[in-house]
Design a protein around this motif. Structure first.
Motif, mmCIF file in Angstrom:
data_model
loop_
_atom_site.group_PDB
_atom_site.id
_atom_site.type_symbol
_atom_site.label_atom_id
_atom_site.label_comp_id
_atom_site.label_asym_id
_atom_site.label_seq_id
_atom_site.Cartn_x
_atom_site.Cartn_y
_atom_site.Cartn_z
ATOM 1 N N LYS A 151 58.900 -44.760 2.897
ATOM 2 C CA LYS A 151 59.908 -43.985 2.171
ATOM 3 C C LYS A 151 59.299 -43.142 1.057
ATOM 4 C CE LYS A 151 63.961 -46.750 3.188
ATOM 5 N NZ LYS A 151 65.122 -47.431 2.650
ATOM 6 N N ALA A 152 58.165 -43.582 0.525
ATOM 7 C CA ALA A 152 57.488 -42.840 -0.546
ATOM 8 C C ALA A 152 56.494 -41.825 0.006
ATOM 9 C CB ALA A 152 56.779 -43.801 -1.485
ATOM 10 N N GLY A 153 56.257 -41.882 1.326
ATOM 11 C CA GLY A 153 55.343 -40.931 1.949
ATOM 12 C C GLY A 153 53.888 -41.188 1.640
ATOM 13 N N MET A 154 53.492 -42.460 1.673
ATOM 14 C CA MET A 154 52.097 -42.807 1.398
ATOM 15 C C MET A 154 51.664 -43.956 2.299
ATOM 16 S SD MET A 154 52.911 -44.365 -2.416
ATOM 17 C CE MET A 154 51.260 -44.249 -2.973
ATOM 18 N N SER A 155 50.393 -44.243 2.304
ATOM 19 C CA SER A 155 49.893 -45.355 3.117
ATOM 20 C C SER A 155 50.295 -46.678 2.480
ATOM 21 C CB SER A 155 48.370 -45.280 3.255
ATOM 22 O OG SER A 155 47.754 -45.629 2.027
ATOM 23 N N ALA A 156 50.353 -47.726 3.302
ATOM 24 C CA ALA A 156 50.728 -49.048 2.804
ATOM 25 C C ALA A 156 49.743 -49.554 1.768
ATOM 26 C CB ALA A 156 50.851 -50.031 3.966
ATOM 27 N N SER A 157 48.447 -49.326 1.987
ATOM 28 C CA SER A 157 47.446 -49.822 1.030
ATOM 29 C C SER A 157 47.525 -49.069 -0.296
ATOM 30 C CB SER A 157 46.037 -49.746 1.618
ATOM 31 O OG SER A 157 45.711 -48.419 1.947
#
Length: 156
Positions: free
Chosen positions: A32-38
Protein backbone atom coordinates in the motif's frame (compact mmCIF):
# COMPACT_ATOMS: atom_id res chain seq x y z
CA UNK A 1 17.25 21.60 18.64
CA UNK A 2 13.83 20.35 17.58
CA UNK A 3 12.39 16.89 18.17
CA UNK A 4 10.36 17.24 15.00
CA UNK A 5 11.19 14.84 12.17
CA UNK A 6 10.70 15.76 8.53
CA UNK A 7 8.62 13.10 6.82
CA UNK A 8 8.42 12.47 3.11
CA UNK A 9 5.16 11.40 1.44
CA UNK A 10 5.98 7.70 1.85
CA UNK A 11 6.66 8.16 5.57
CA UNK A 12 3.35 9.94 5.98
CA UNK A 13 1.56 7.17 4.09
CA UNK A 14 3.16 4.47 6.27
CA UNK A 15 2.23 6.25 9.49
CA UNK A 16 -1.31 6.96 8.31
CA UNK A 17 -1.81 3.29 7.36
CA UNK A 18 -0.44 2.08 10.71
CA UNK A 19 -2.69 4.47 12.63
CA UNK A 20 -5.71 3.12 10.77
CA UNK A 21 -4.77 -0.54 11.33
CA UNK A 22 -1.72 -1.43 13.37
CA UNK A 23 -2.35 -5.14 12.73
CA UNK A 24 -1.73 -4.78 8.99
CA UNK A 25 0.90 -7.21 7.76
CA UNK A 26 4.26 -5.82 6.72
CA UNK A 27 3.72 -7.18 3.19
CA UNK A 28 0.36 -5.40 2.85
CA UNK A 29 1.74 -2.24 4.41
CA UNK A 30 4.65 -2.24 1.97
CA UNK A 31 2.33 -2.86 -0.97
CA UNK A 32 0.00 0.00 0.00
CA UNK A 33 2.96 2.33 0.58
CA UNK A 34 4.57 1.36 -2.73
CA UNK A 35 7.82 -0.02 -1.35
CA UNK A 36 9.56 -3.33 -0.79
CA UNK A 37 8.73 -5.36 2.31
CA UNK A 38 12.30 -5.13 3.63
CA UNK A 39 12.48 -1.33 3.13
CA UNK A 40 9.08 -0.98 4.79
CA UNK A 41 10.14 -3.06 7.79
CA UNK A 42 13.35 -1.01 8.18
CA UNK A 43 11.42 2.27 8.01
CA UNK A 44 8.83 1.17 10.57
CA UNK A 45 11.64 -0.08 12.85
CA UNK A 46 13.36 3.31 12.50
CA UNK A 47 10.08 5.04 13.48
CA UNK A 48 9.85 2.82 16.56
CA UNK A 49 13.50 3.42 17.53
CA UNK A 50 13.11 7.20 17.12
CA UNK A 51 9.98 7.24 19.26
CA UNK A 52 7.75 8.36 16.39
CA UNK A 53 5.68 5.23 16.93
CA UNK A 54 5.14 5.15 20.68
CA UNK A 55 3.02 2.00 20.93
CA UNK A 56 0.50 -0.25 19.22
CA UNK A 57 -2.94 -0.75 20.70
CA UNK A 58 -6.57 -1.70 20.23
CA UNK A 59 -9.28 0.93 20.69
CA UNK A 60 -11.87 -0.53 23.06
CA UNK A 61 -15.43 0.78 23.25
CA UNK A 62 -15.83 2.31 26.73
CA UNK A 63 -19.53 1.54 26.99
CA UNK A 64 -19.19 -2.03 25.74
CA UNK A 65 -16.44 -2.52 28.32
CA UNK A 66 -18.86 -1.40 31.05
CA UNK A 67 -17.72 2.20 31.51
CA UNK A 68 -20.67 4.45 30.74
CA UNK A 69 -19.69 7.56 32.74
CA UNK A 70 -17.23 9.96 31.17
CA UNK A 71 -16.34 13.44 32.39
CA UNK A 72 -14.01 16.28 31.58
CA UNK A 73 -12.64 17.54 34.87
CA UNK A 74 -10.98 20.90 35.45
CA UNK A 75 -8.71 20.85 38.50
CA UNK A 76 -7.37 23.86 40.36
CA UNK A 77 -4.46 23.42 42.71
CA UNK A 78 -4.26 25.12 46.09
CA UNK A 79 -0.54 24.67 46.51
CA UNK A 80 1.97 25.07 43.74
CA UNK A 81 5.08 23.91 45.57
CA UNK A 82 7.21 21.32 43.82
CA UNK A 83 6.62 18.51 46.32
CA UNK A 84 2.81 18.75 46.25
CA UNK A 85 2.80 19.18 42.49
CA UNK A 86 4.96 16.09 42.01
CA UNK A 87 2.68 14.14 44.36
CA UNK A 88 -0.38 15.23 42.35
CA UNK A 89 1.18 14.32 39.00
CA UNK A 90 2.38 10.93 40.27
CA UNK A 91 -1.02 10.10 41.77
CA UNK A 92 -2.90 11.07 38.60
CA UNK A 93 -0.47 9.09 36.41
CA UNK A 94 -1.28 5.92 38.33
CA UNK A 95 -5.09 6.17 38.28
CA UNK A 96 -6.75 3.98 35.64
CA UNK A 97 -9.85 6.22 35.56
CA UNK A 98 -7.79 9.16 34.28
CA UNK A 99 -7.40 8.58 30.56
CA UNK A 100 -5.78 11.92 29.80
CA UNK A 101 -4.41 14.78 31.87
CA UNK A 102 -3.00 18.06 30.62
CA UNK A 103 -1.42 21.03 32.40
CA UNK A 104 -3.22 24.02 30.91
CA UNK A 105 -3.44 27.76 30.89
CA UNK A 106 -6.58 29.53 32.02
CA UNK A 107 -8.56 29.14 35.23
CA UNK A 108 -7.92 25.43 35.64
CA UNK A 109 -4.40 24.19 36.24
CA UNK A 110 -5.19 20.74 34.81
CA UNK A 111 -7.77 19.25 32.46
CA UNK A 112 -8.52 15.54 32.73
CA UNK A 113 -10.68 13.06 30.87
CA UNK A 114 -12.02 10.56 33.38
CA UNK A 115 -13.86 7.32 32.60
CA UNK A 116 -15.78 5.32 35.24
CA UNK A 117 -18.32 2.53 35.37
CA UNK A 118 -21.09 4.87 36.59
CA UNK A 119 -21.70 8.05 38.54
CA UNK A 120 -21.29 6.25 41.87
CA UNK A 121 -17.81 5.10 40.84
CA UNK A 122 -17.00 8.65 39.75
CA UNK A 123 -18.16 9.99 43.12
CA UNK A 124 -15.83 7.49 44.86
CA UNK A 125 -13.01 8.67 42.56
CA UNK A 126 -13.62 12.25 43.69
CA UNK A 127 -14.15 11.62 47.40
CA UNK A 128 -11.67 8.81 48.02
CA UNK A 129 -8.93 9.99 45.70
CA UNK A 130 -8.96 13.40 44.01
CA UNK A 131 -10.18 15.52 46.92
CA UNK A 132 -7.72 13.81 49.27
CA UNK A 133 -4.71 15.02 47.30
CA UNK A 134 -3.21 17.89 49.30
CA UNK A 135 -2.55 20.03 46.23
CA UNK A 136 -6.15 19.95 44.96
CA UNK A 137 -8.23 22.99 45.80
CA UNK A 138 -11.25 22.29 43.61
CA UNK A 139 -12.53 20.38 40.62
CA UNK A 140 -15.27 21.21 38.18
CA UNK A 141 -16.92 18.31 36.38
CA UNK A 142 -18.41 18.49 32.91
CA UNK A 143 -20.30 15.27 32.21
CA UNK A 144 -20.02 13.93 28.67
CA UNK A 145 -23.56 13.45 27.42
CA UNK A 146 -22.72 12.15 23.96
CA UNK A 147 -19.54 11.47 22.06
CA UNK A 148 -19.39 13.43 18.83
CA UNK A 149 -15.88 12.55 17.72
CA UNK A 150 -13.16 10.38 19.20
CA UNK A 151 -9.95 10.00 17.29
CA UNK A 152 -6.46 9.08 18.39
CA UNK A 153 -4.84 9.36 14.96
CA UNK A 154 -2.37 12.18 14.34
CA UNK A 155 -3.03 14.03 11.07
CA UNK A 156 -0.30 13.16 8.63
Amino acid sequence: MSDQINFDDRDRRLLDLLQRDCRISNAELADKAGMSASACWRRVKAFEDAGVIERYRADVSPTKAGNSFQALVQVQLARHNQEKLAEFINAIAHRAEVLECYATTGQADYQMRVLCRDIAAYNRFLEDFLFRLPAVESAQTNVVLREIKRNTSIPM
